[in-house]
Design a protein around this motif. Sequence first.
Motif, PDB file in Angstrom:
ATOM      1  N   PRO A 128      19.784  10.617 113.375  1.00  0.00           N
ATOM      2  CA  PRO A 128      20.055   9.541 112.508  1.00  0.00           C
ATOM      3  C   PRO A 128      19.338  10.447 110.952  1.00  0.00           C
ATOM      4  N   LEU A 129      18.798  11.432 111.773  1.00  0.00           N
ATOM      5  CA  LEU A 129      17.919  12.080 109.858  1.00  0.00           C
ATOM      6  C   LEU A 129      19.324  12.575 109.465  1.00  0.00           C
ATOM      7  N   CYS A 130      20.071  12.988 110.233  1.00  0.00           N
ATOM      8  CA  CYS A 130      21.292  14.163 109.810  1.00  0.00           C
ATOM      9  C   CYS A 130      21.832  13.549 109.490  1.00  0.00           C
ATOM     10  N   ARG A 131      22.266  12.282 109.798  1.00  0.00           N
ATOM     11  CA  ARG A 131      23.315  10.983 109.344  1.00  0.00           C
ATOM     12  C   ARG A 131      23.383  10.692 107.693  1.00  0.00           C
ATOM     13  N   ASP A 132      21.919  10.867 108.034  1.00  0.00           N
ATOM     14  CA  ASP A 132      21.240  10.030 106.441  1.00  0.00           C
ATOM     15  C   ASP A 132      20.873  10.675 105.267  1.00  0.00           C
ATOM     16  N   ASN A 133      21.067  12.082 106.542  1.00  0.00           N
ATOM     17  CA  ASN A 133      20.191  13.235 104.951  1.00  0.00           C
ATOM     18  C   ASN A 133      21.016  14.228 104.754  1.00  0.00           C
ATOM     19  N   LEU A 134      21.852  14.620 105.672  1.00  0.00           N
ATOM     20  CA  LEU A 134      23.046  15.610 104.595  1.00  0.00           C
ATOM     21  C   LEU A 134      23.718  15.275 103.720  1.00  0.00           C
ATOM     22  N   ASP A 135      24.649  16.139 102.871  1.00  0.00           N
ATOM     23  CA  ASP A 135      25.144  14.984 102.029  1.00  0.00           C
ATOM     24  C   ASP A 135      26.349  15.717 102.416  1.00  0.00           C
ATOM     25  N   ASP A 136      26.715  16.594 103.377  1.00  0.00           N
ATOM     26  CA  ASP A 136      28.243  16.962 103.968  1.00  0.00           C
ATOM     27  C   ASP A 136      28.262  17.854 104.946  1.00  0.00           C
ATOM     28  N   VAL A 137      28.997  18.070 105.595  1.00  0.00           N
ATOM     29  CA  VAL A 137      28.207  18.953 107.036  1.00  0.00           C
ATOM     30  C   VAL A 137      30.468  19.745 106.731  1.00  0.00           C
ATOM     31  N   VAL A 138      30.261  20.973 106.888  1.00  0.00           N
ATOM     32  CA  VAL A 138      31.650  22.147 106.249  1.00  0.00           C
ATOM     33  C   VAL A 138      31.015  23.140 107.435  1.00  0.00           C
ATOM     34  N   LEU A 139      32.579  22.983 108.420  1.00  0.00           N
ATOM     35  CA  LEU A 139      33.412  23.826 109.337  1.00  0.00           C
ATOM     36  C   LEU A 139      33.712  24.959 108.489  1.00  0.00           C
ATOM     37  N   VAL A 140      33.550  26.174 109.887  1.00  0.00           N
ATOM     38  CA  VAL A 140      33.786  27.716 109.218  1.00  0.00           C
ATOM     39  C   VAL A 140      34.851  28.210 110.441  1.00  0.00           C
ATOM     40  N   THR A 141      35.473  28.855 110.840  1.00  0.00           N
ATOM     41  CA  THR A 141      36.156  29.329 111.481  1.00  0.00           C
ATOM     42  C   THR A 141      35.640  30.724 112.216  1.00  0.00           C
ATOM     43  N   GLU A 142      35.880  31.292 113.021  1.00  0.00           N
ATOM     44  CA  GLU A 142      35.731  32.647 113.724  1.00  0.00           C
ATOM     45  C   GLU A 142      35.624  33.475 112.695  1.00  0.00           C
ATOM     46  N   GLU A 143      36.765  33.404 112.303  1.00  0.00           N
ATOM     47  CA  GLU A 143      36.926  34.935 111.666  1.00  0.00           C
ATOM     48  C   GLU A 143      36.070  34.458 110.216  1.00  0.00           C
ATOM     49  N   GLU A 144      35.673  33.525 109.345  1.00  0.00           N
ATOM     50  CA  GLU A 144      35.432  33.382 108.511  1.00  0.00           C
ATOM     51  C   GLU A 144      33.329  33.826 108.432  1.00  0.00           C
ATOM     52  N   ILE A 145      32.973  33.724 110.258  1.00  0.00           N
ATOM     53  CA  ILE A 145      32.271  34.129 110.378  1.00  0.00           C
ATOM     54  C   ILE A 145      31.960  35.580 110.721  1.00  0.00           C
ATOM     55  N   ARG A 146      32.604  35.674 111.216  1.00  0.00           N
ATOM     56  CA  ARG A 146      32.784  37.360 111.429  1.00  0.00           C
ATOM     57  C   ARG A 146      32.672  38.641 110.136  1.00  0.00           C
ATOM     58  N   HIS A 147      33.398  38.074 108.585  1.00  0.00           N
ATOM     59  CA  HIS A 147      33.625  37.920 107.910  1.00  0.00           C
ATOM     60  C   HIS A 147      32.135  38.113 107.420  1.00  0.00           C
ATOM     61  N   ALA A 148      31.583  37.235 107.628  1.00  0.00           N
ATOM     62  CA  ALA A 148      30.039  36.928 106.911  1.00  0.00           C
ATOM     63  C   ALA A 148      29.002  37.568 107.487  1.00  0.00           C
ATOM     64  N   MET A 149      29.256  38.241 108.791  1.00  0.00           N
ATOM     65  CA  MET A 149      28.469  38.735 109.043  1.00  0.00           C
ATOM     66  C   MET A 149      28.616  40.167 108.297  1.00  0.00           C
ATOM     67  N   GLN A 150      29.946  40.770 108.265  1.00  0.00           N
ATOM     68  CA  GLN A 150      29.758  41.983 108.235  1.00  0.00           C
ATOM     69  C   GLN A 150      29.515  42.334 106.919  1.00  0.00           C
ATOM     70  N   VAL A 151      29.551  40.843 105.530  1.00  0.00           N
ATOM     71  CA  VAL A 151      29.115  41.029 103.811  1.00  0.00           C
ATOM     72  C   VAL A 151      27.478  41.400 104.541  1.00  0.00           C
ATOM     73  N   LEU A 152      26.818  40.451 105.098  1.00  0.00           N
ATOM     74  CA  LEU A 152      25.632  40.344 105.006  1.00  0.00           C
ATOM     75  C   LEU A 152      25.004  41.557 105.548  1.00  0.00           C
TER      76      LEU A 152
END
Length: 334
Positions: A243-267
Motif C-alpha cells: 500500500p505504501l508503494c501503491r499510494d506514494n510512487l508516482d510511476d513504475v518503470v521497467l528496464v530490459t536486461e540489455e539496458e541494465i547491462r549498459h548501465a553497469m558499464q556506464v557506472l
Amino acid sequence: MDFALADILAARRVIRGVADATPFVPSPFMTRAVGQDFLLKLENMQPIGAFKLRGAVNAVMTLPDTVGGVTCCSTGNHGRGVAYAAARRGMKAVICMSRLVPQAKVDGIRALGADVRIIGTTQDEAMYESQRLCEAEGLVEISPFDDPKVIAGQGTIGFEMLEARPDLKTILVPLSGGGLAAGVSVAAKSINPKIRVIGITMDRGAAMYESIRAGHPVEVPEFASLADSLGGGIGLENRLSFPLCRDNLDDVVLVTEEEIRHAMQVLYYEDRIVAEGASVVGLAAVLAGKVASDGPVGTIVTGRNLDMGTFNKIMAGEDVQVGDLMVKGKAFGA
C-alpha cells in the motif's frame, strides 16, 4: 498500519554510526546526459556492501533481549544485513534463500557466521521456510520489505538525500518487494510533497509492478536477472510495503536486461563504480529515455555484492547467460 516520518527519524537514531551517512555524489557523465544535476547515493559503500544494512540494523537492534535468534528470506543483501546485525547482538541468524541467489552472496552471509539454508527455486519458497522456522524454532522473522522497522531503516536514505539536496525534483528507486521504495517515498514526500519518486525494476518477474497494476498483491514467475536483487514476490498477505508503494510512487518503470547491462558499464567506465545490476536500474531508465526530469535527479546505488566473473564479462563486452536468456554483449563506447 500507520507509518510516518516519525518512524524514520526514530530509525536514524538507532542506526547512527553503524549504517548511515553514505556519500551522495554527482555523476558528471549522467549530469551531461540528463541536462540536470544527477546524483548517486552510494549505498554500495555500506559495511556489507548494500543498503539493506539500514533496515536490518533497525529491526534487529530494537528487538527485546528475550529474543534468541532471527530468521529471514533473502535474495542476498537483506540476509547479509540481518547476519551482520545479529552478530553485533550475539544472536543466532538463519538465512533462507533460493537456488537463484548467486554463490558470492551465499558465501558472504556464511562468512558473517549465519546459518544459510537453500530452499527451492523461488523467493516465496525461501519465505515459507523462514516462516516455518519461526514456528519450529521460536525465531523472530525479519521481513526483507514488509516490516515497519525495516522500511523505516531504508527510509533514512530518502531523508539523507533531501537533507543534502533539498532541491531534488526526482528520486529513482530500485524496486523489488518495496521496502526501500516505501521508506524513501514516505521520507521524501513528507519533506517535499511535490517531489517525484519513481520505482524502477526489471521487465521480467516484476512483482510490485504487476501487483500495483492488479490493485492487490499477486504472484509472478521468477526469472534469473542481472538485477537478481530485485527478484522475488511481495507476499500475498503484504500489509505495508504494497500500500505504501501503491499510494506514494508516482510511476513504475521497467528496464530490459540489455539496458541494465549498459548501465553497469556506464557506472563503471564513467564513474569507476562497481555495482550490482539492481543498483543501476535508475541509470538504465534514464539512458533508455524512459524517465526525464526538469530538475536535479537522485538515484540509489544499492549494492556491490555481485559475481565478479559475470561483472568482468559484462565490462569486456562479452555475452552473458542469465538463466534462460542470453544477454548480448557490447563493448562500452562501441
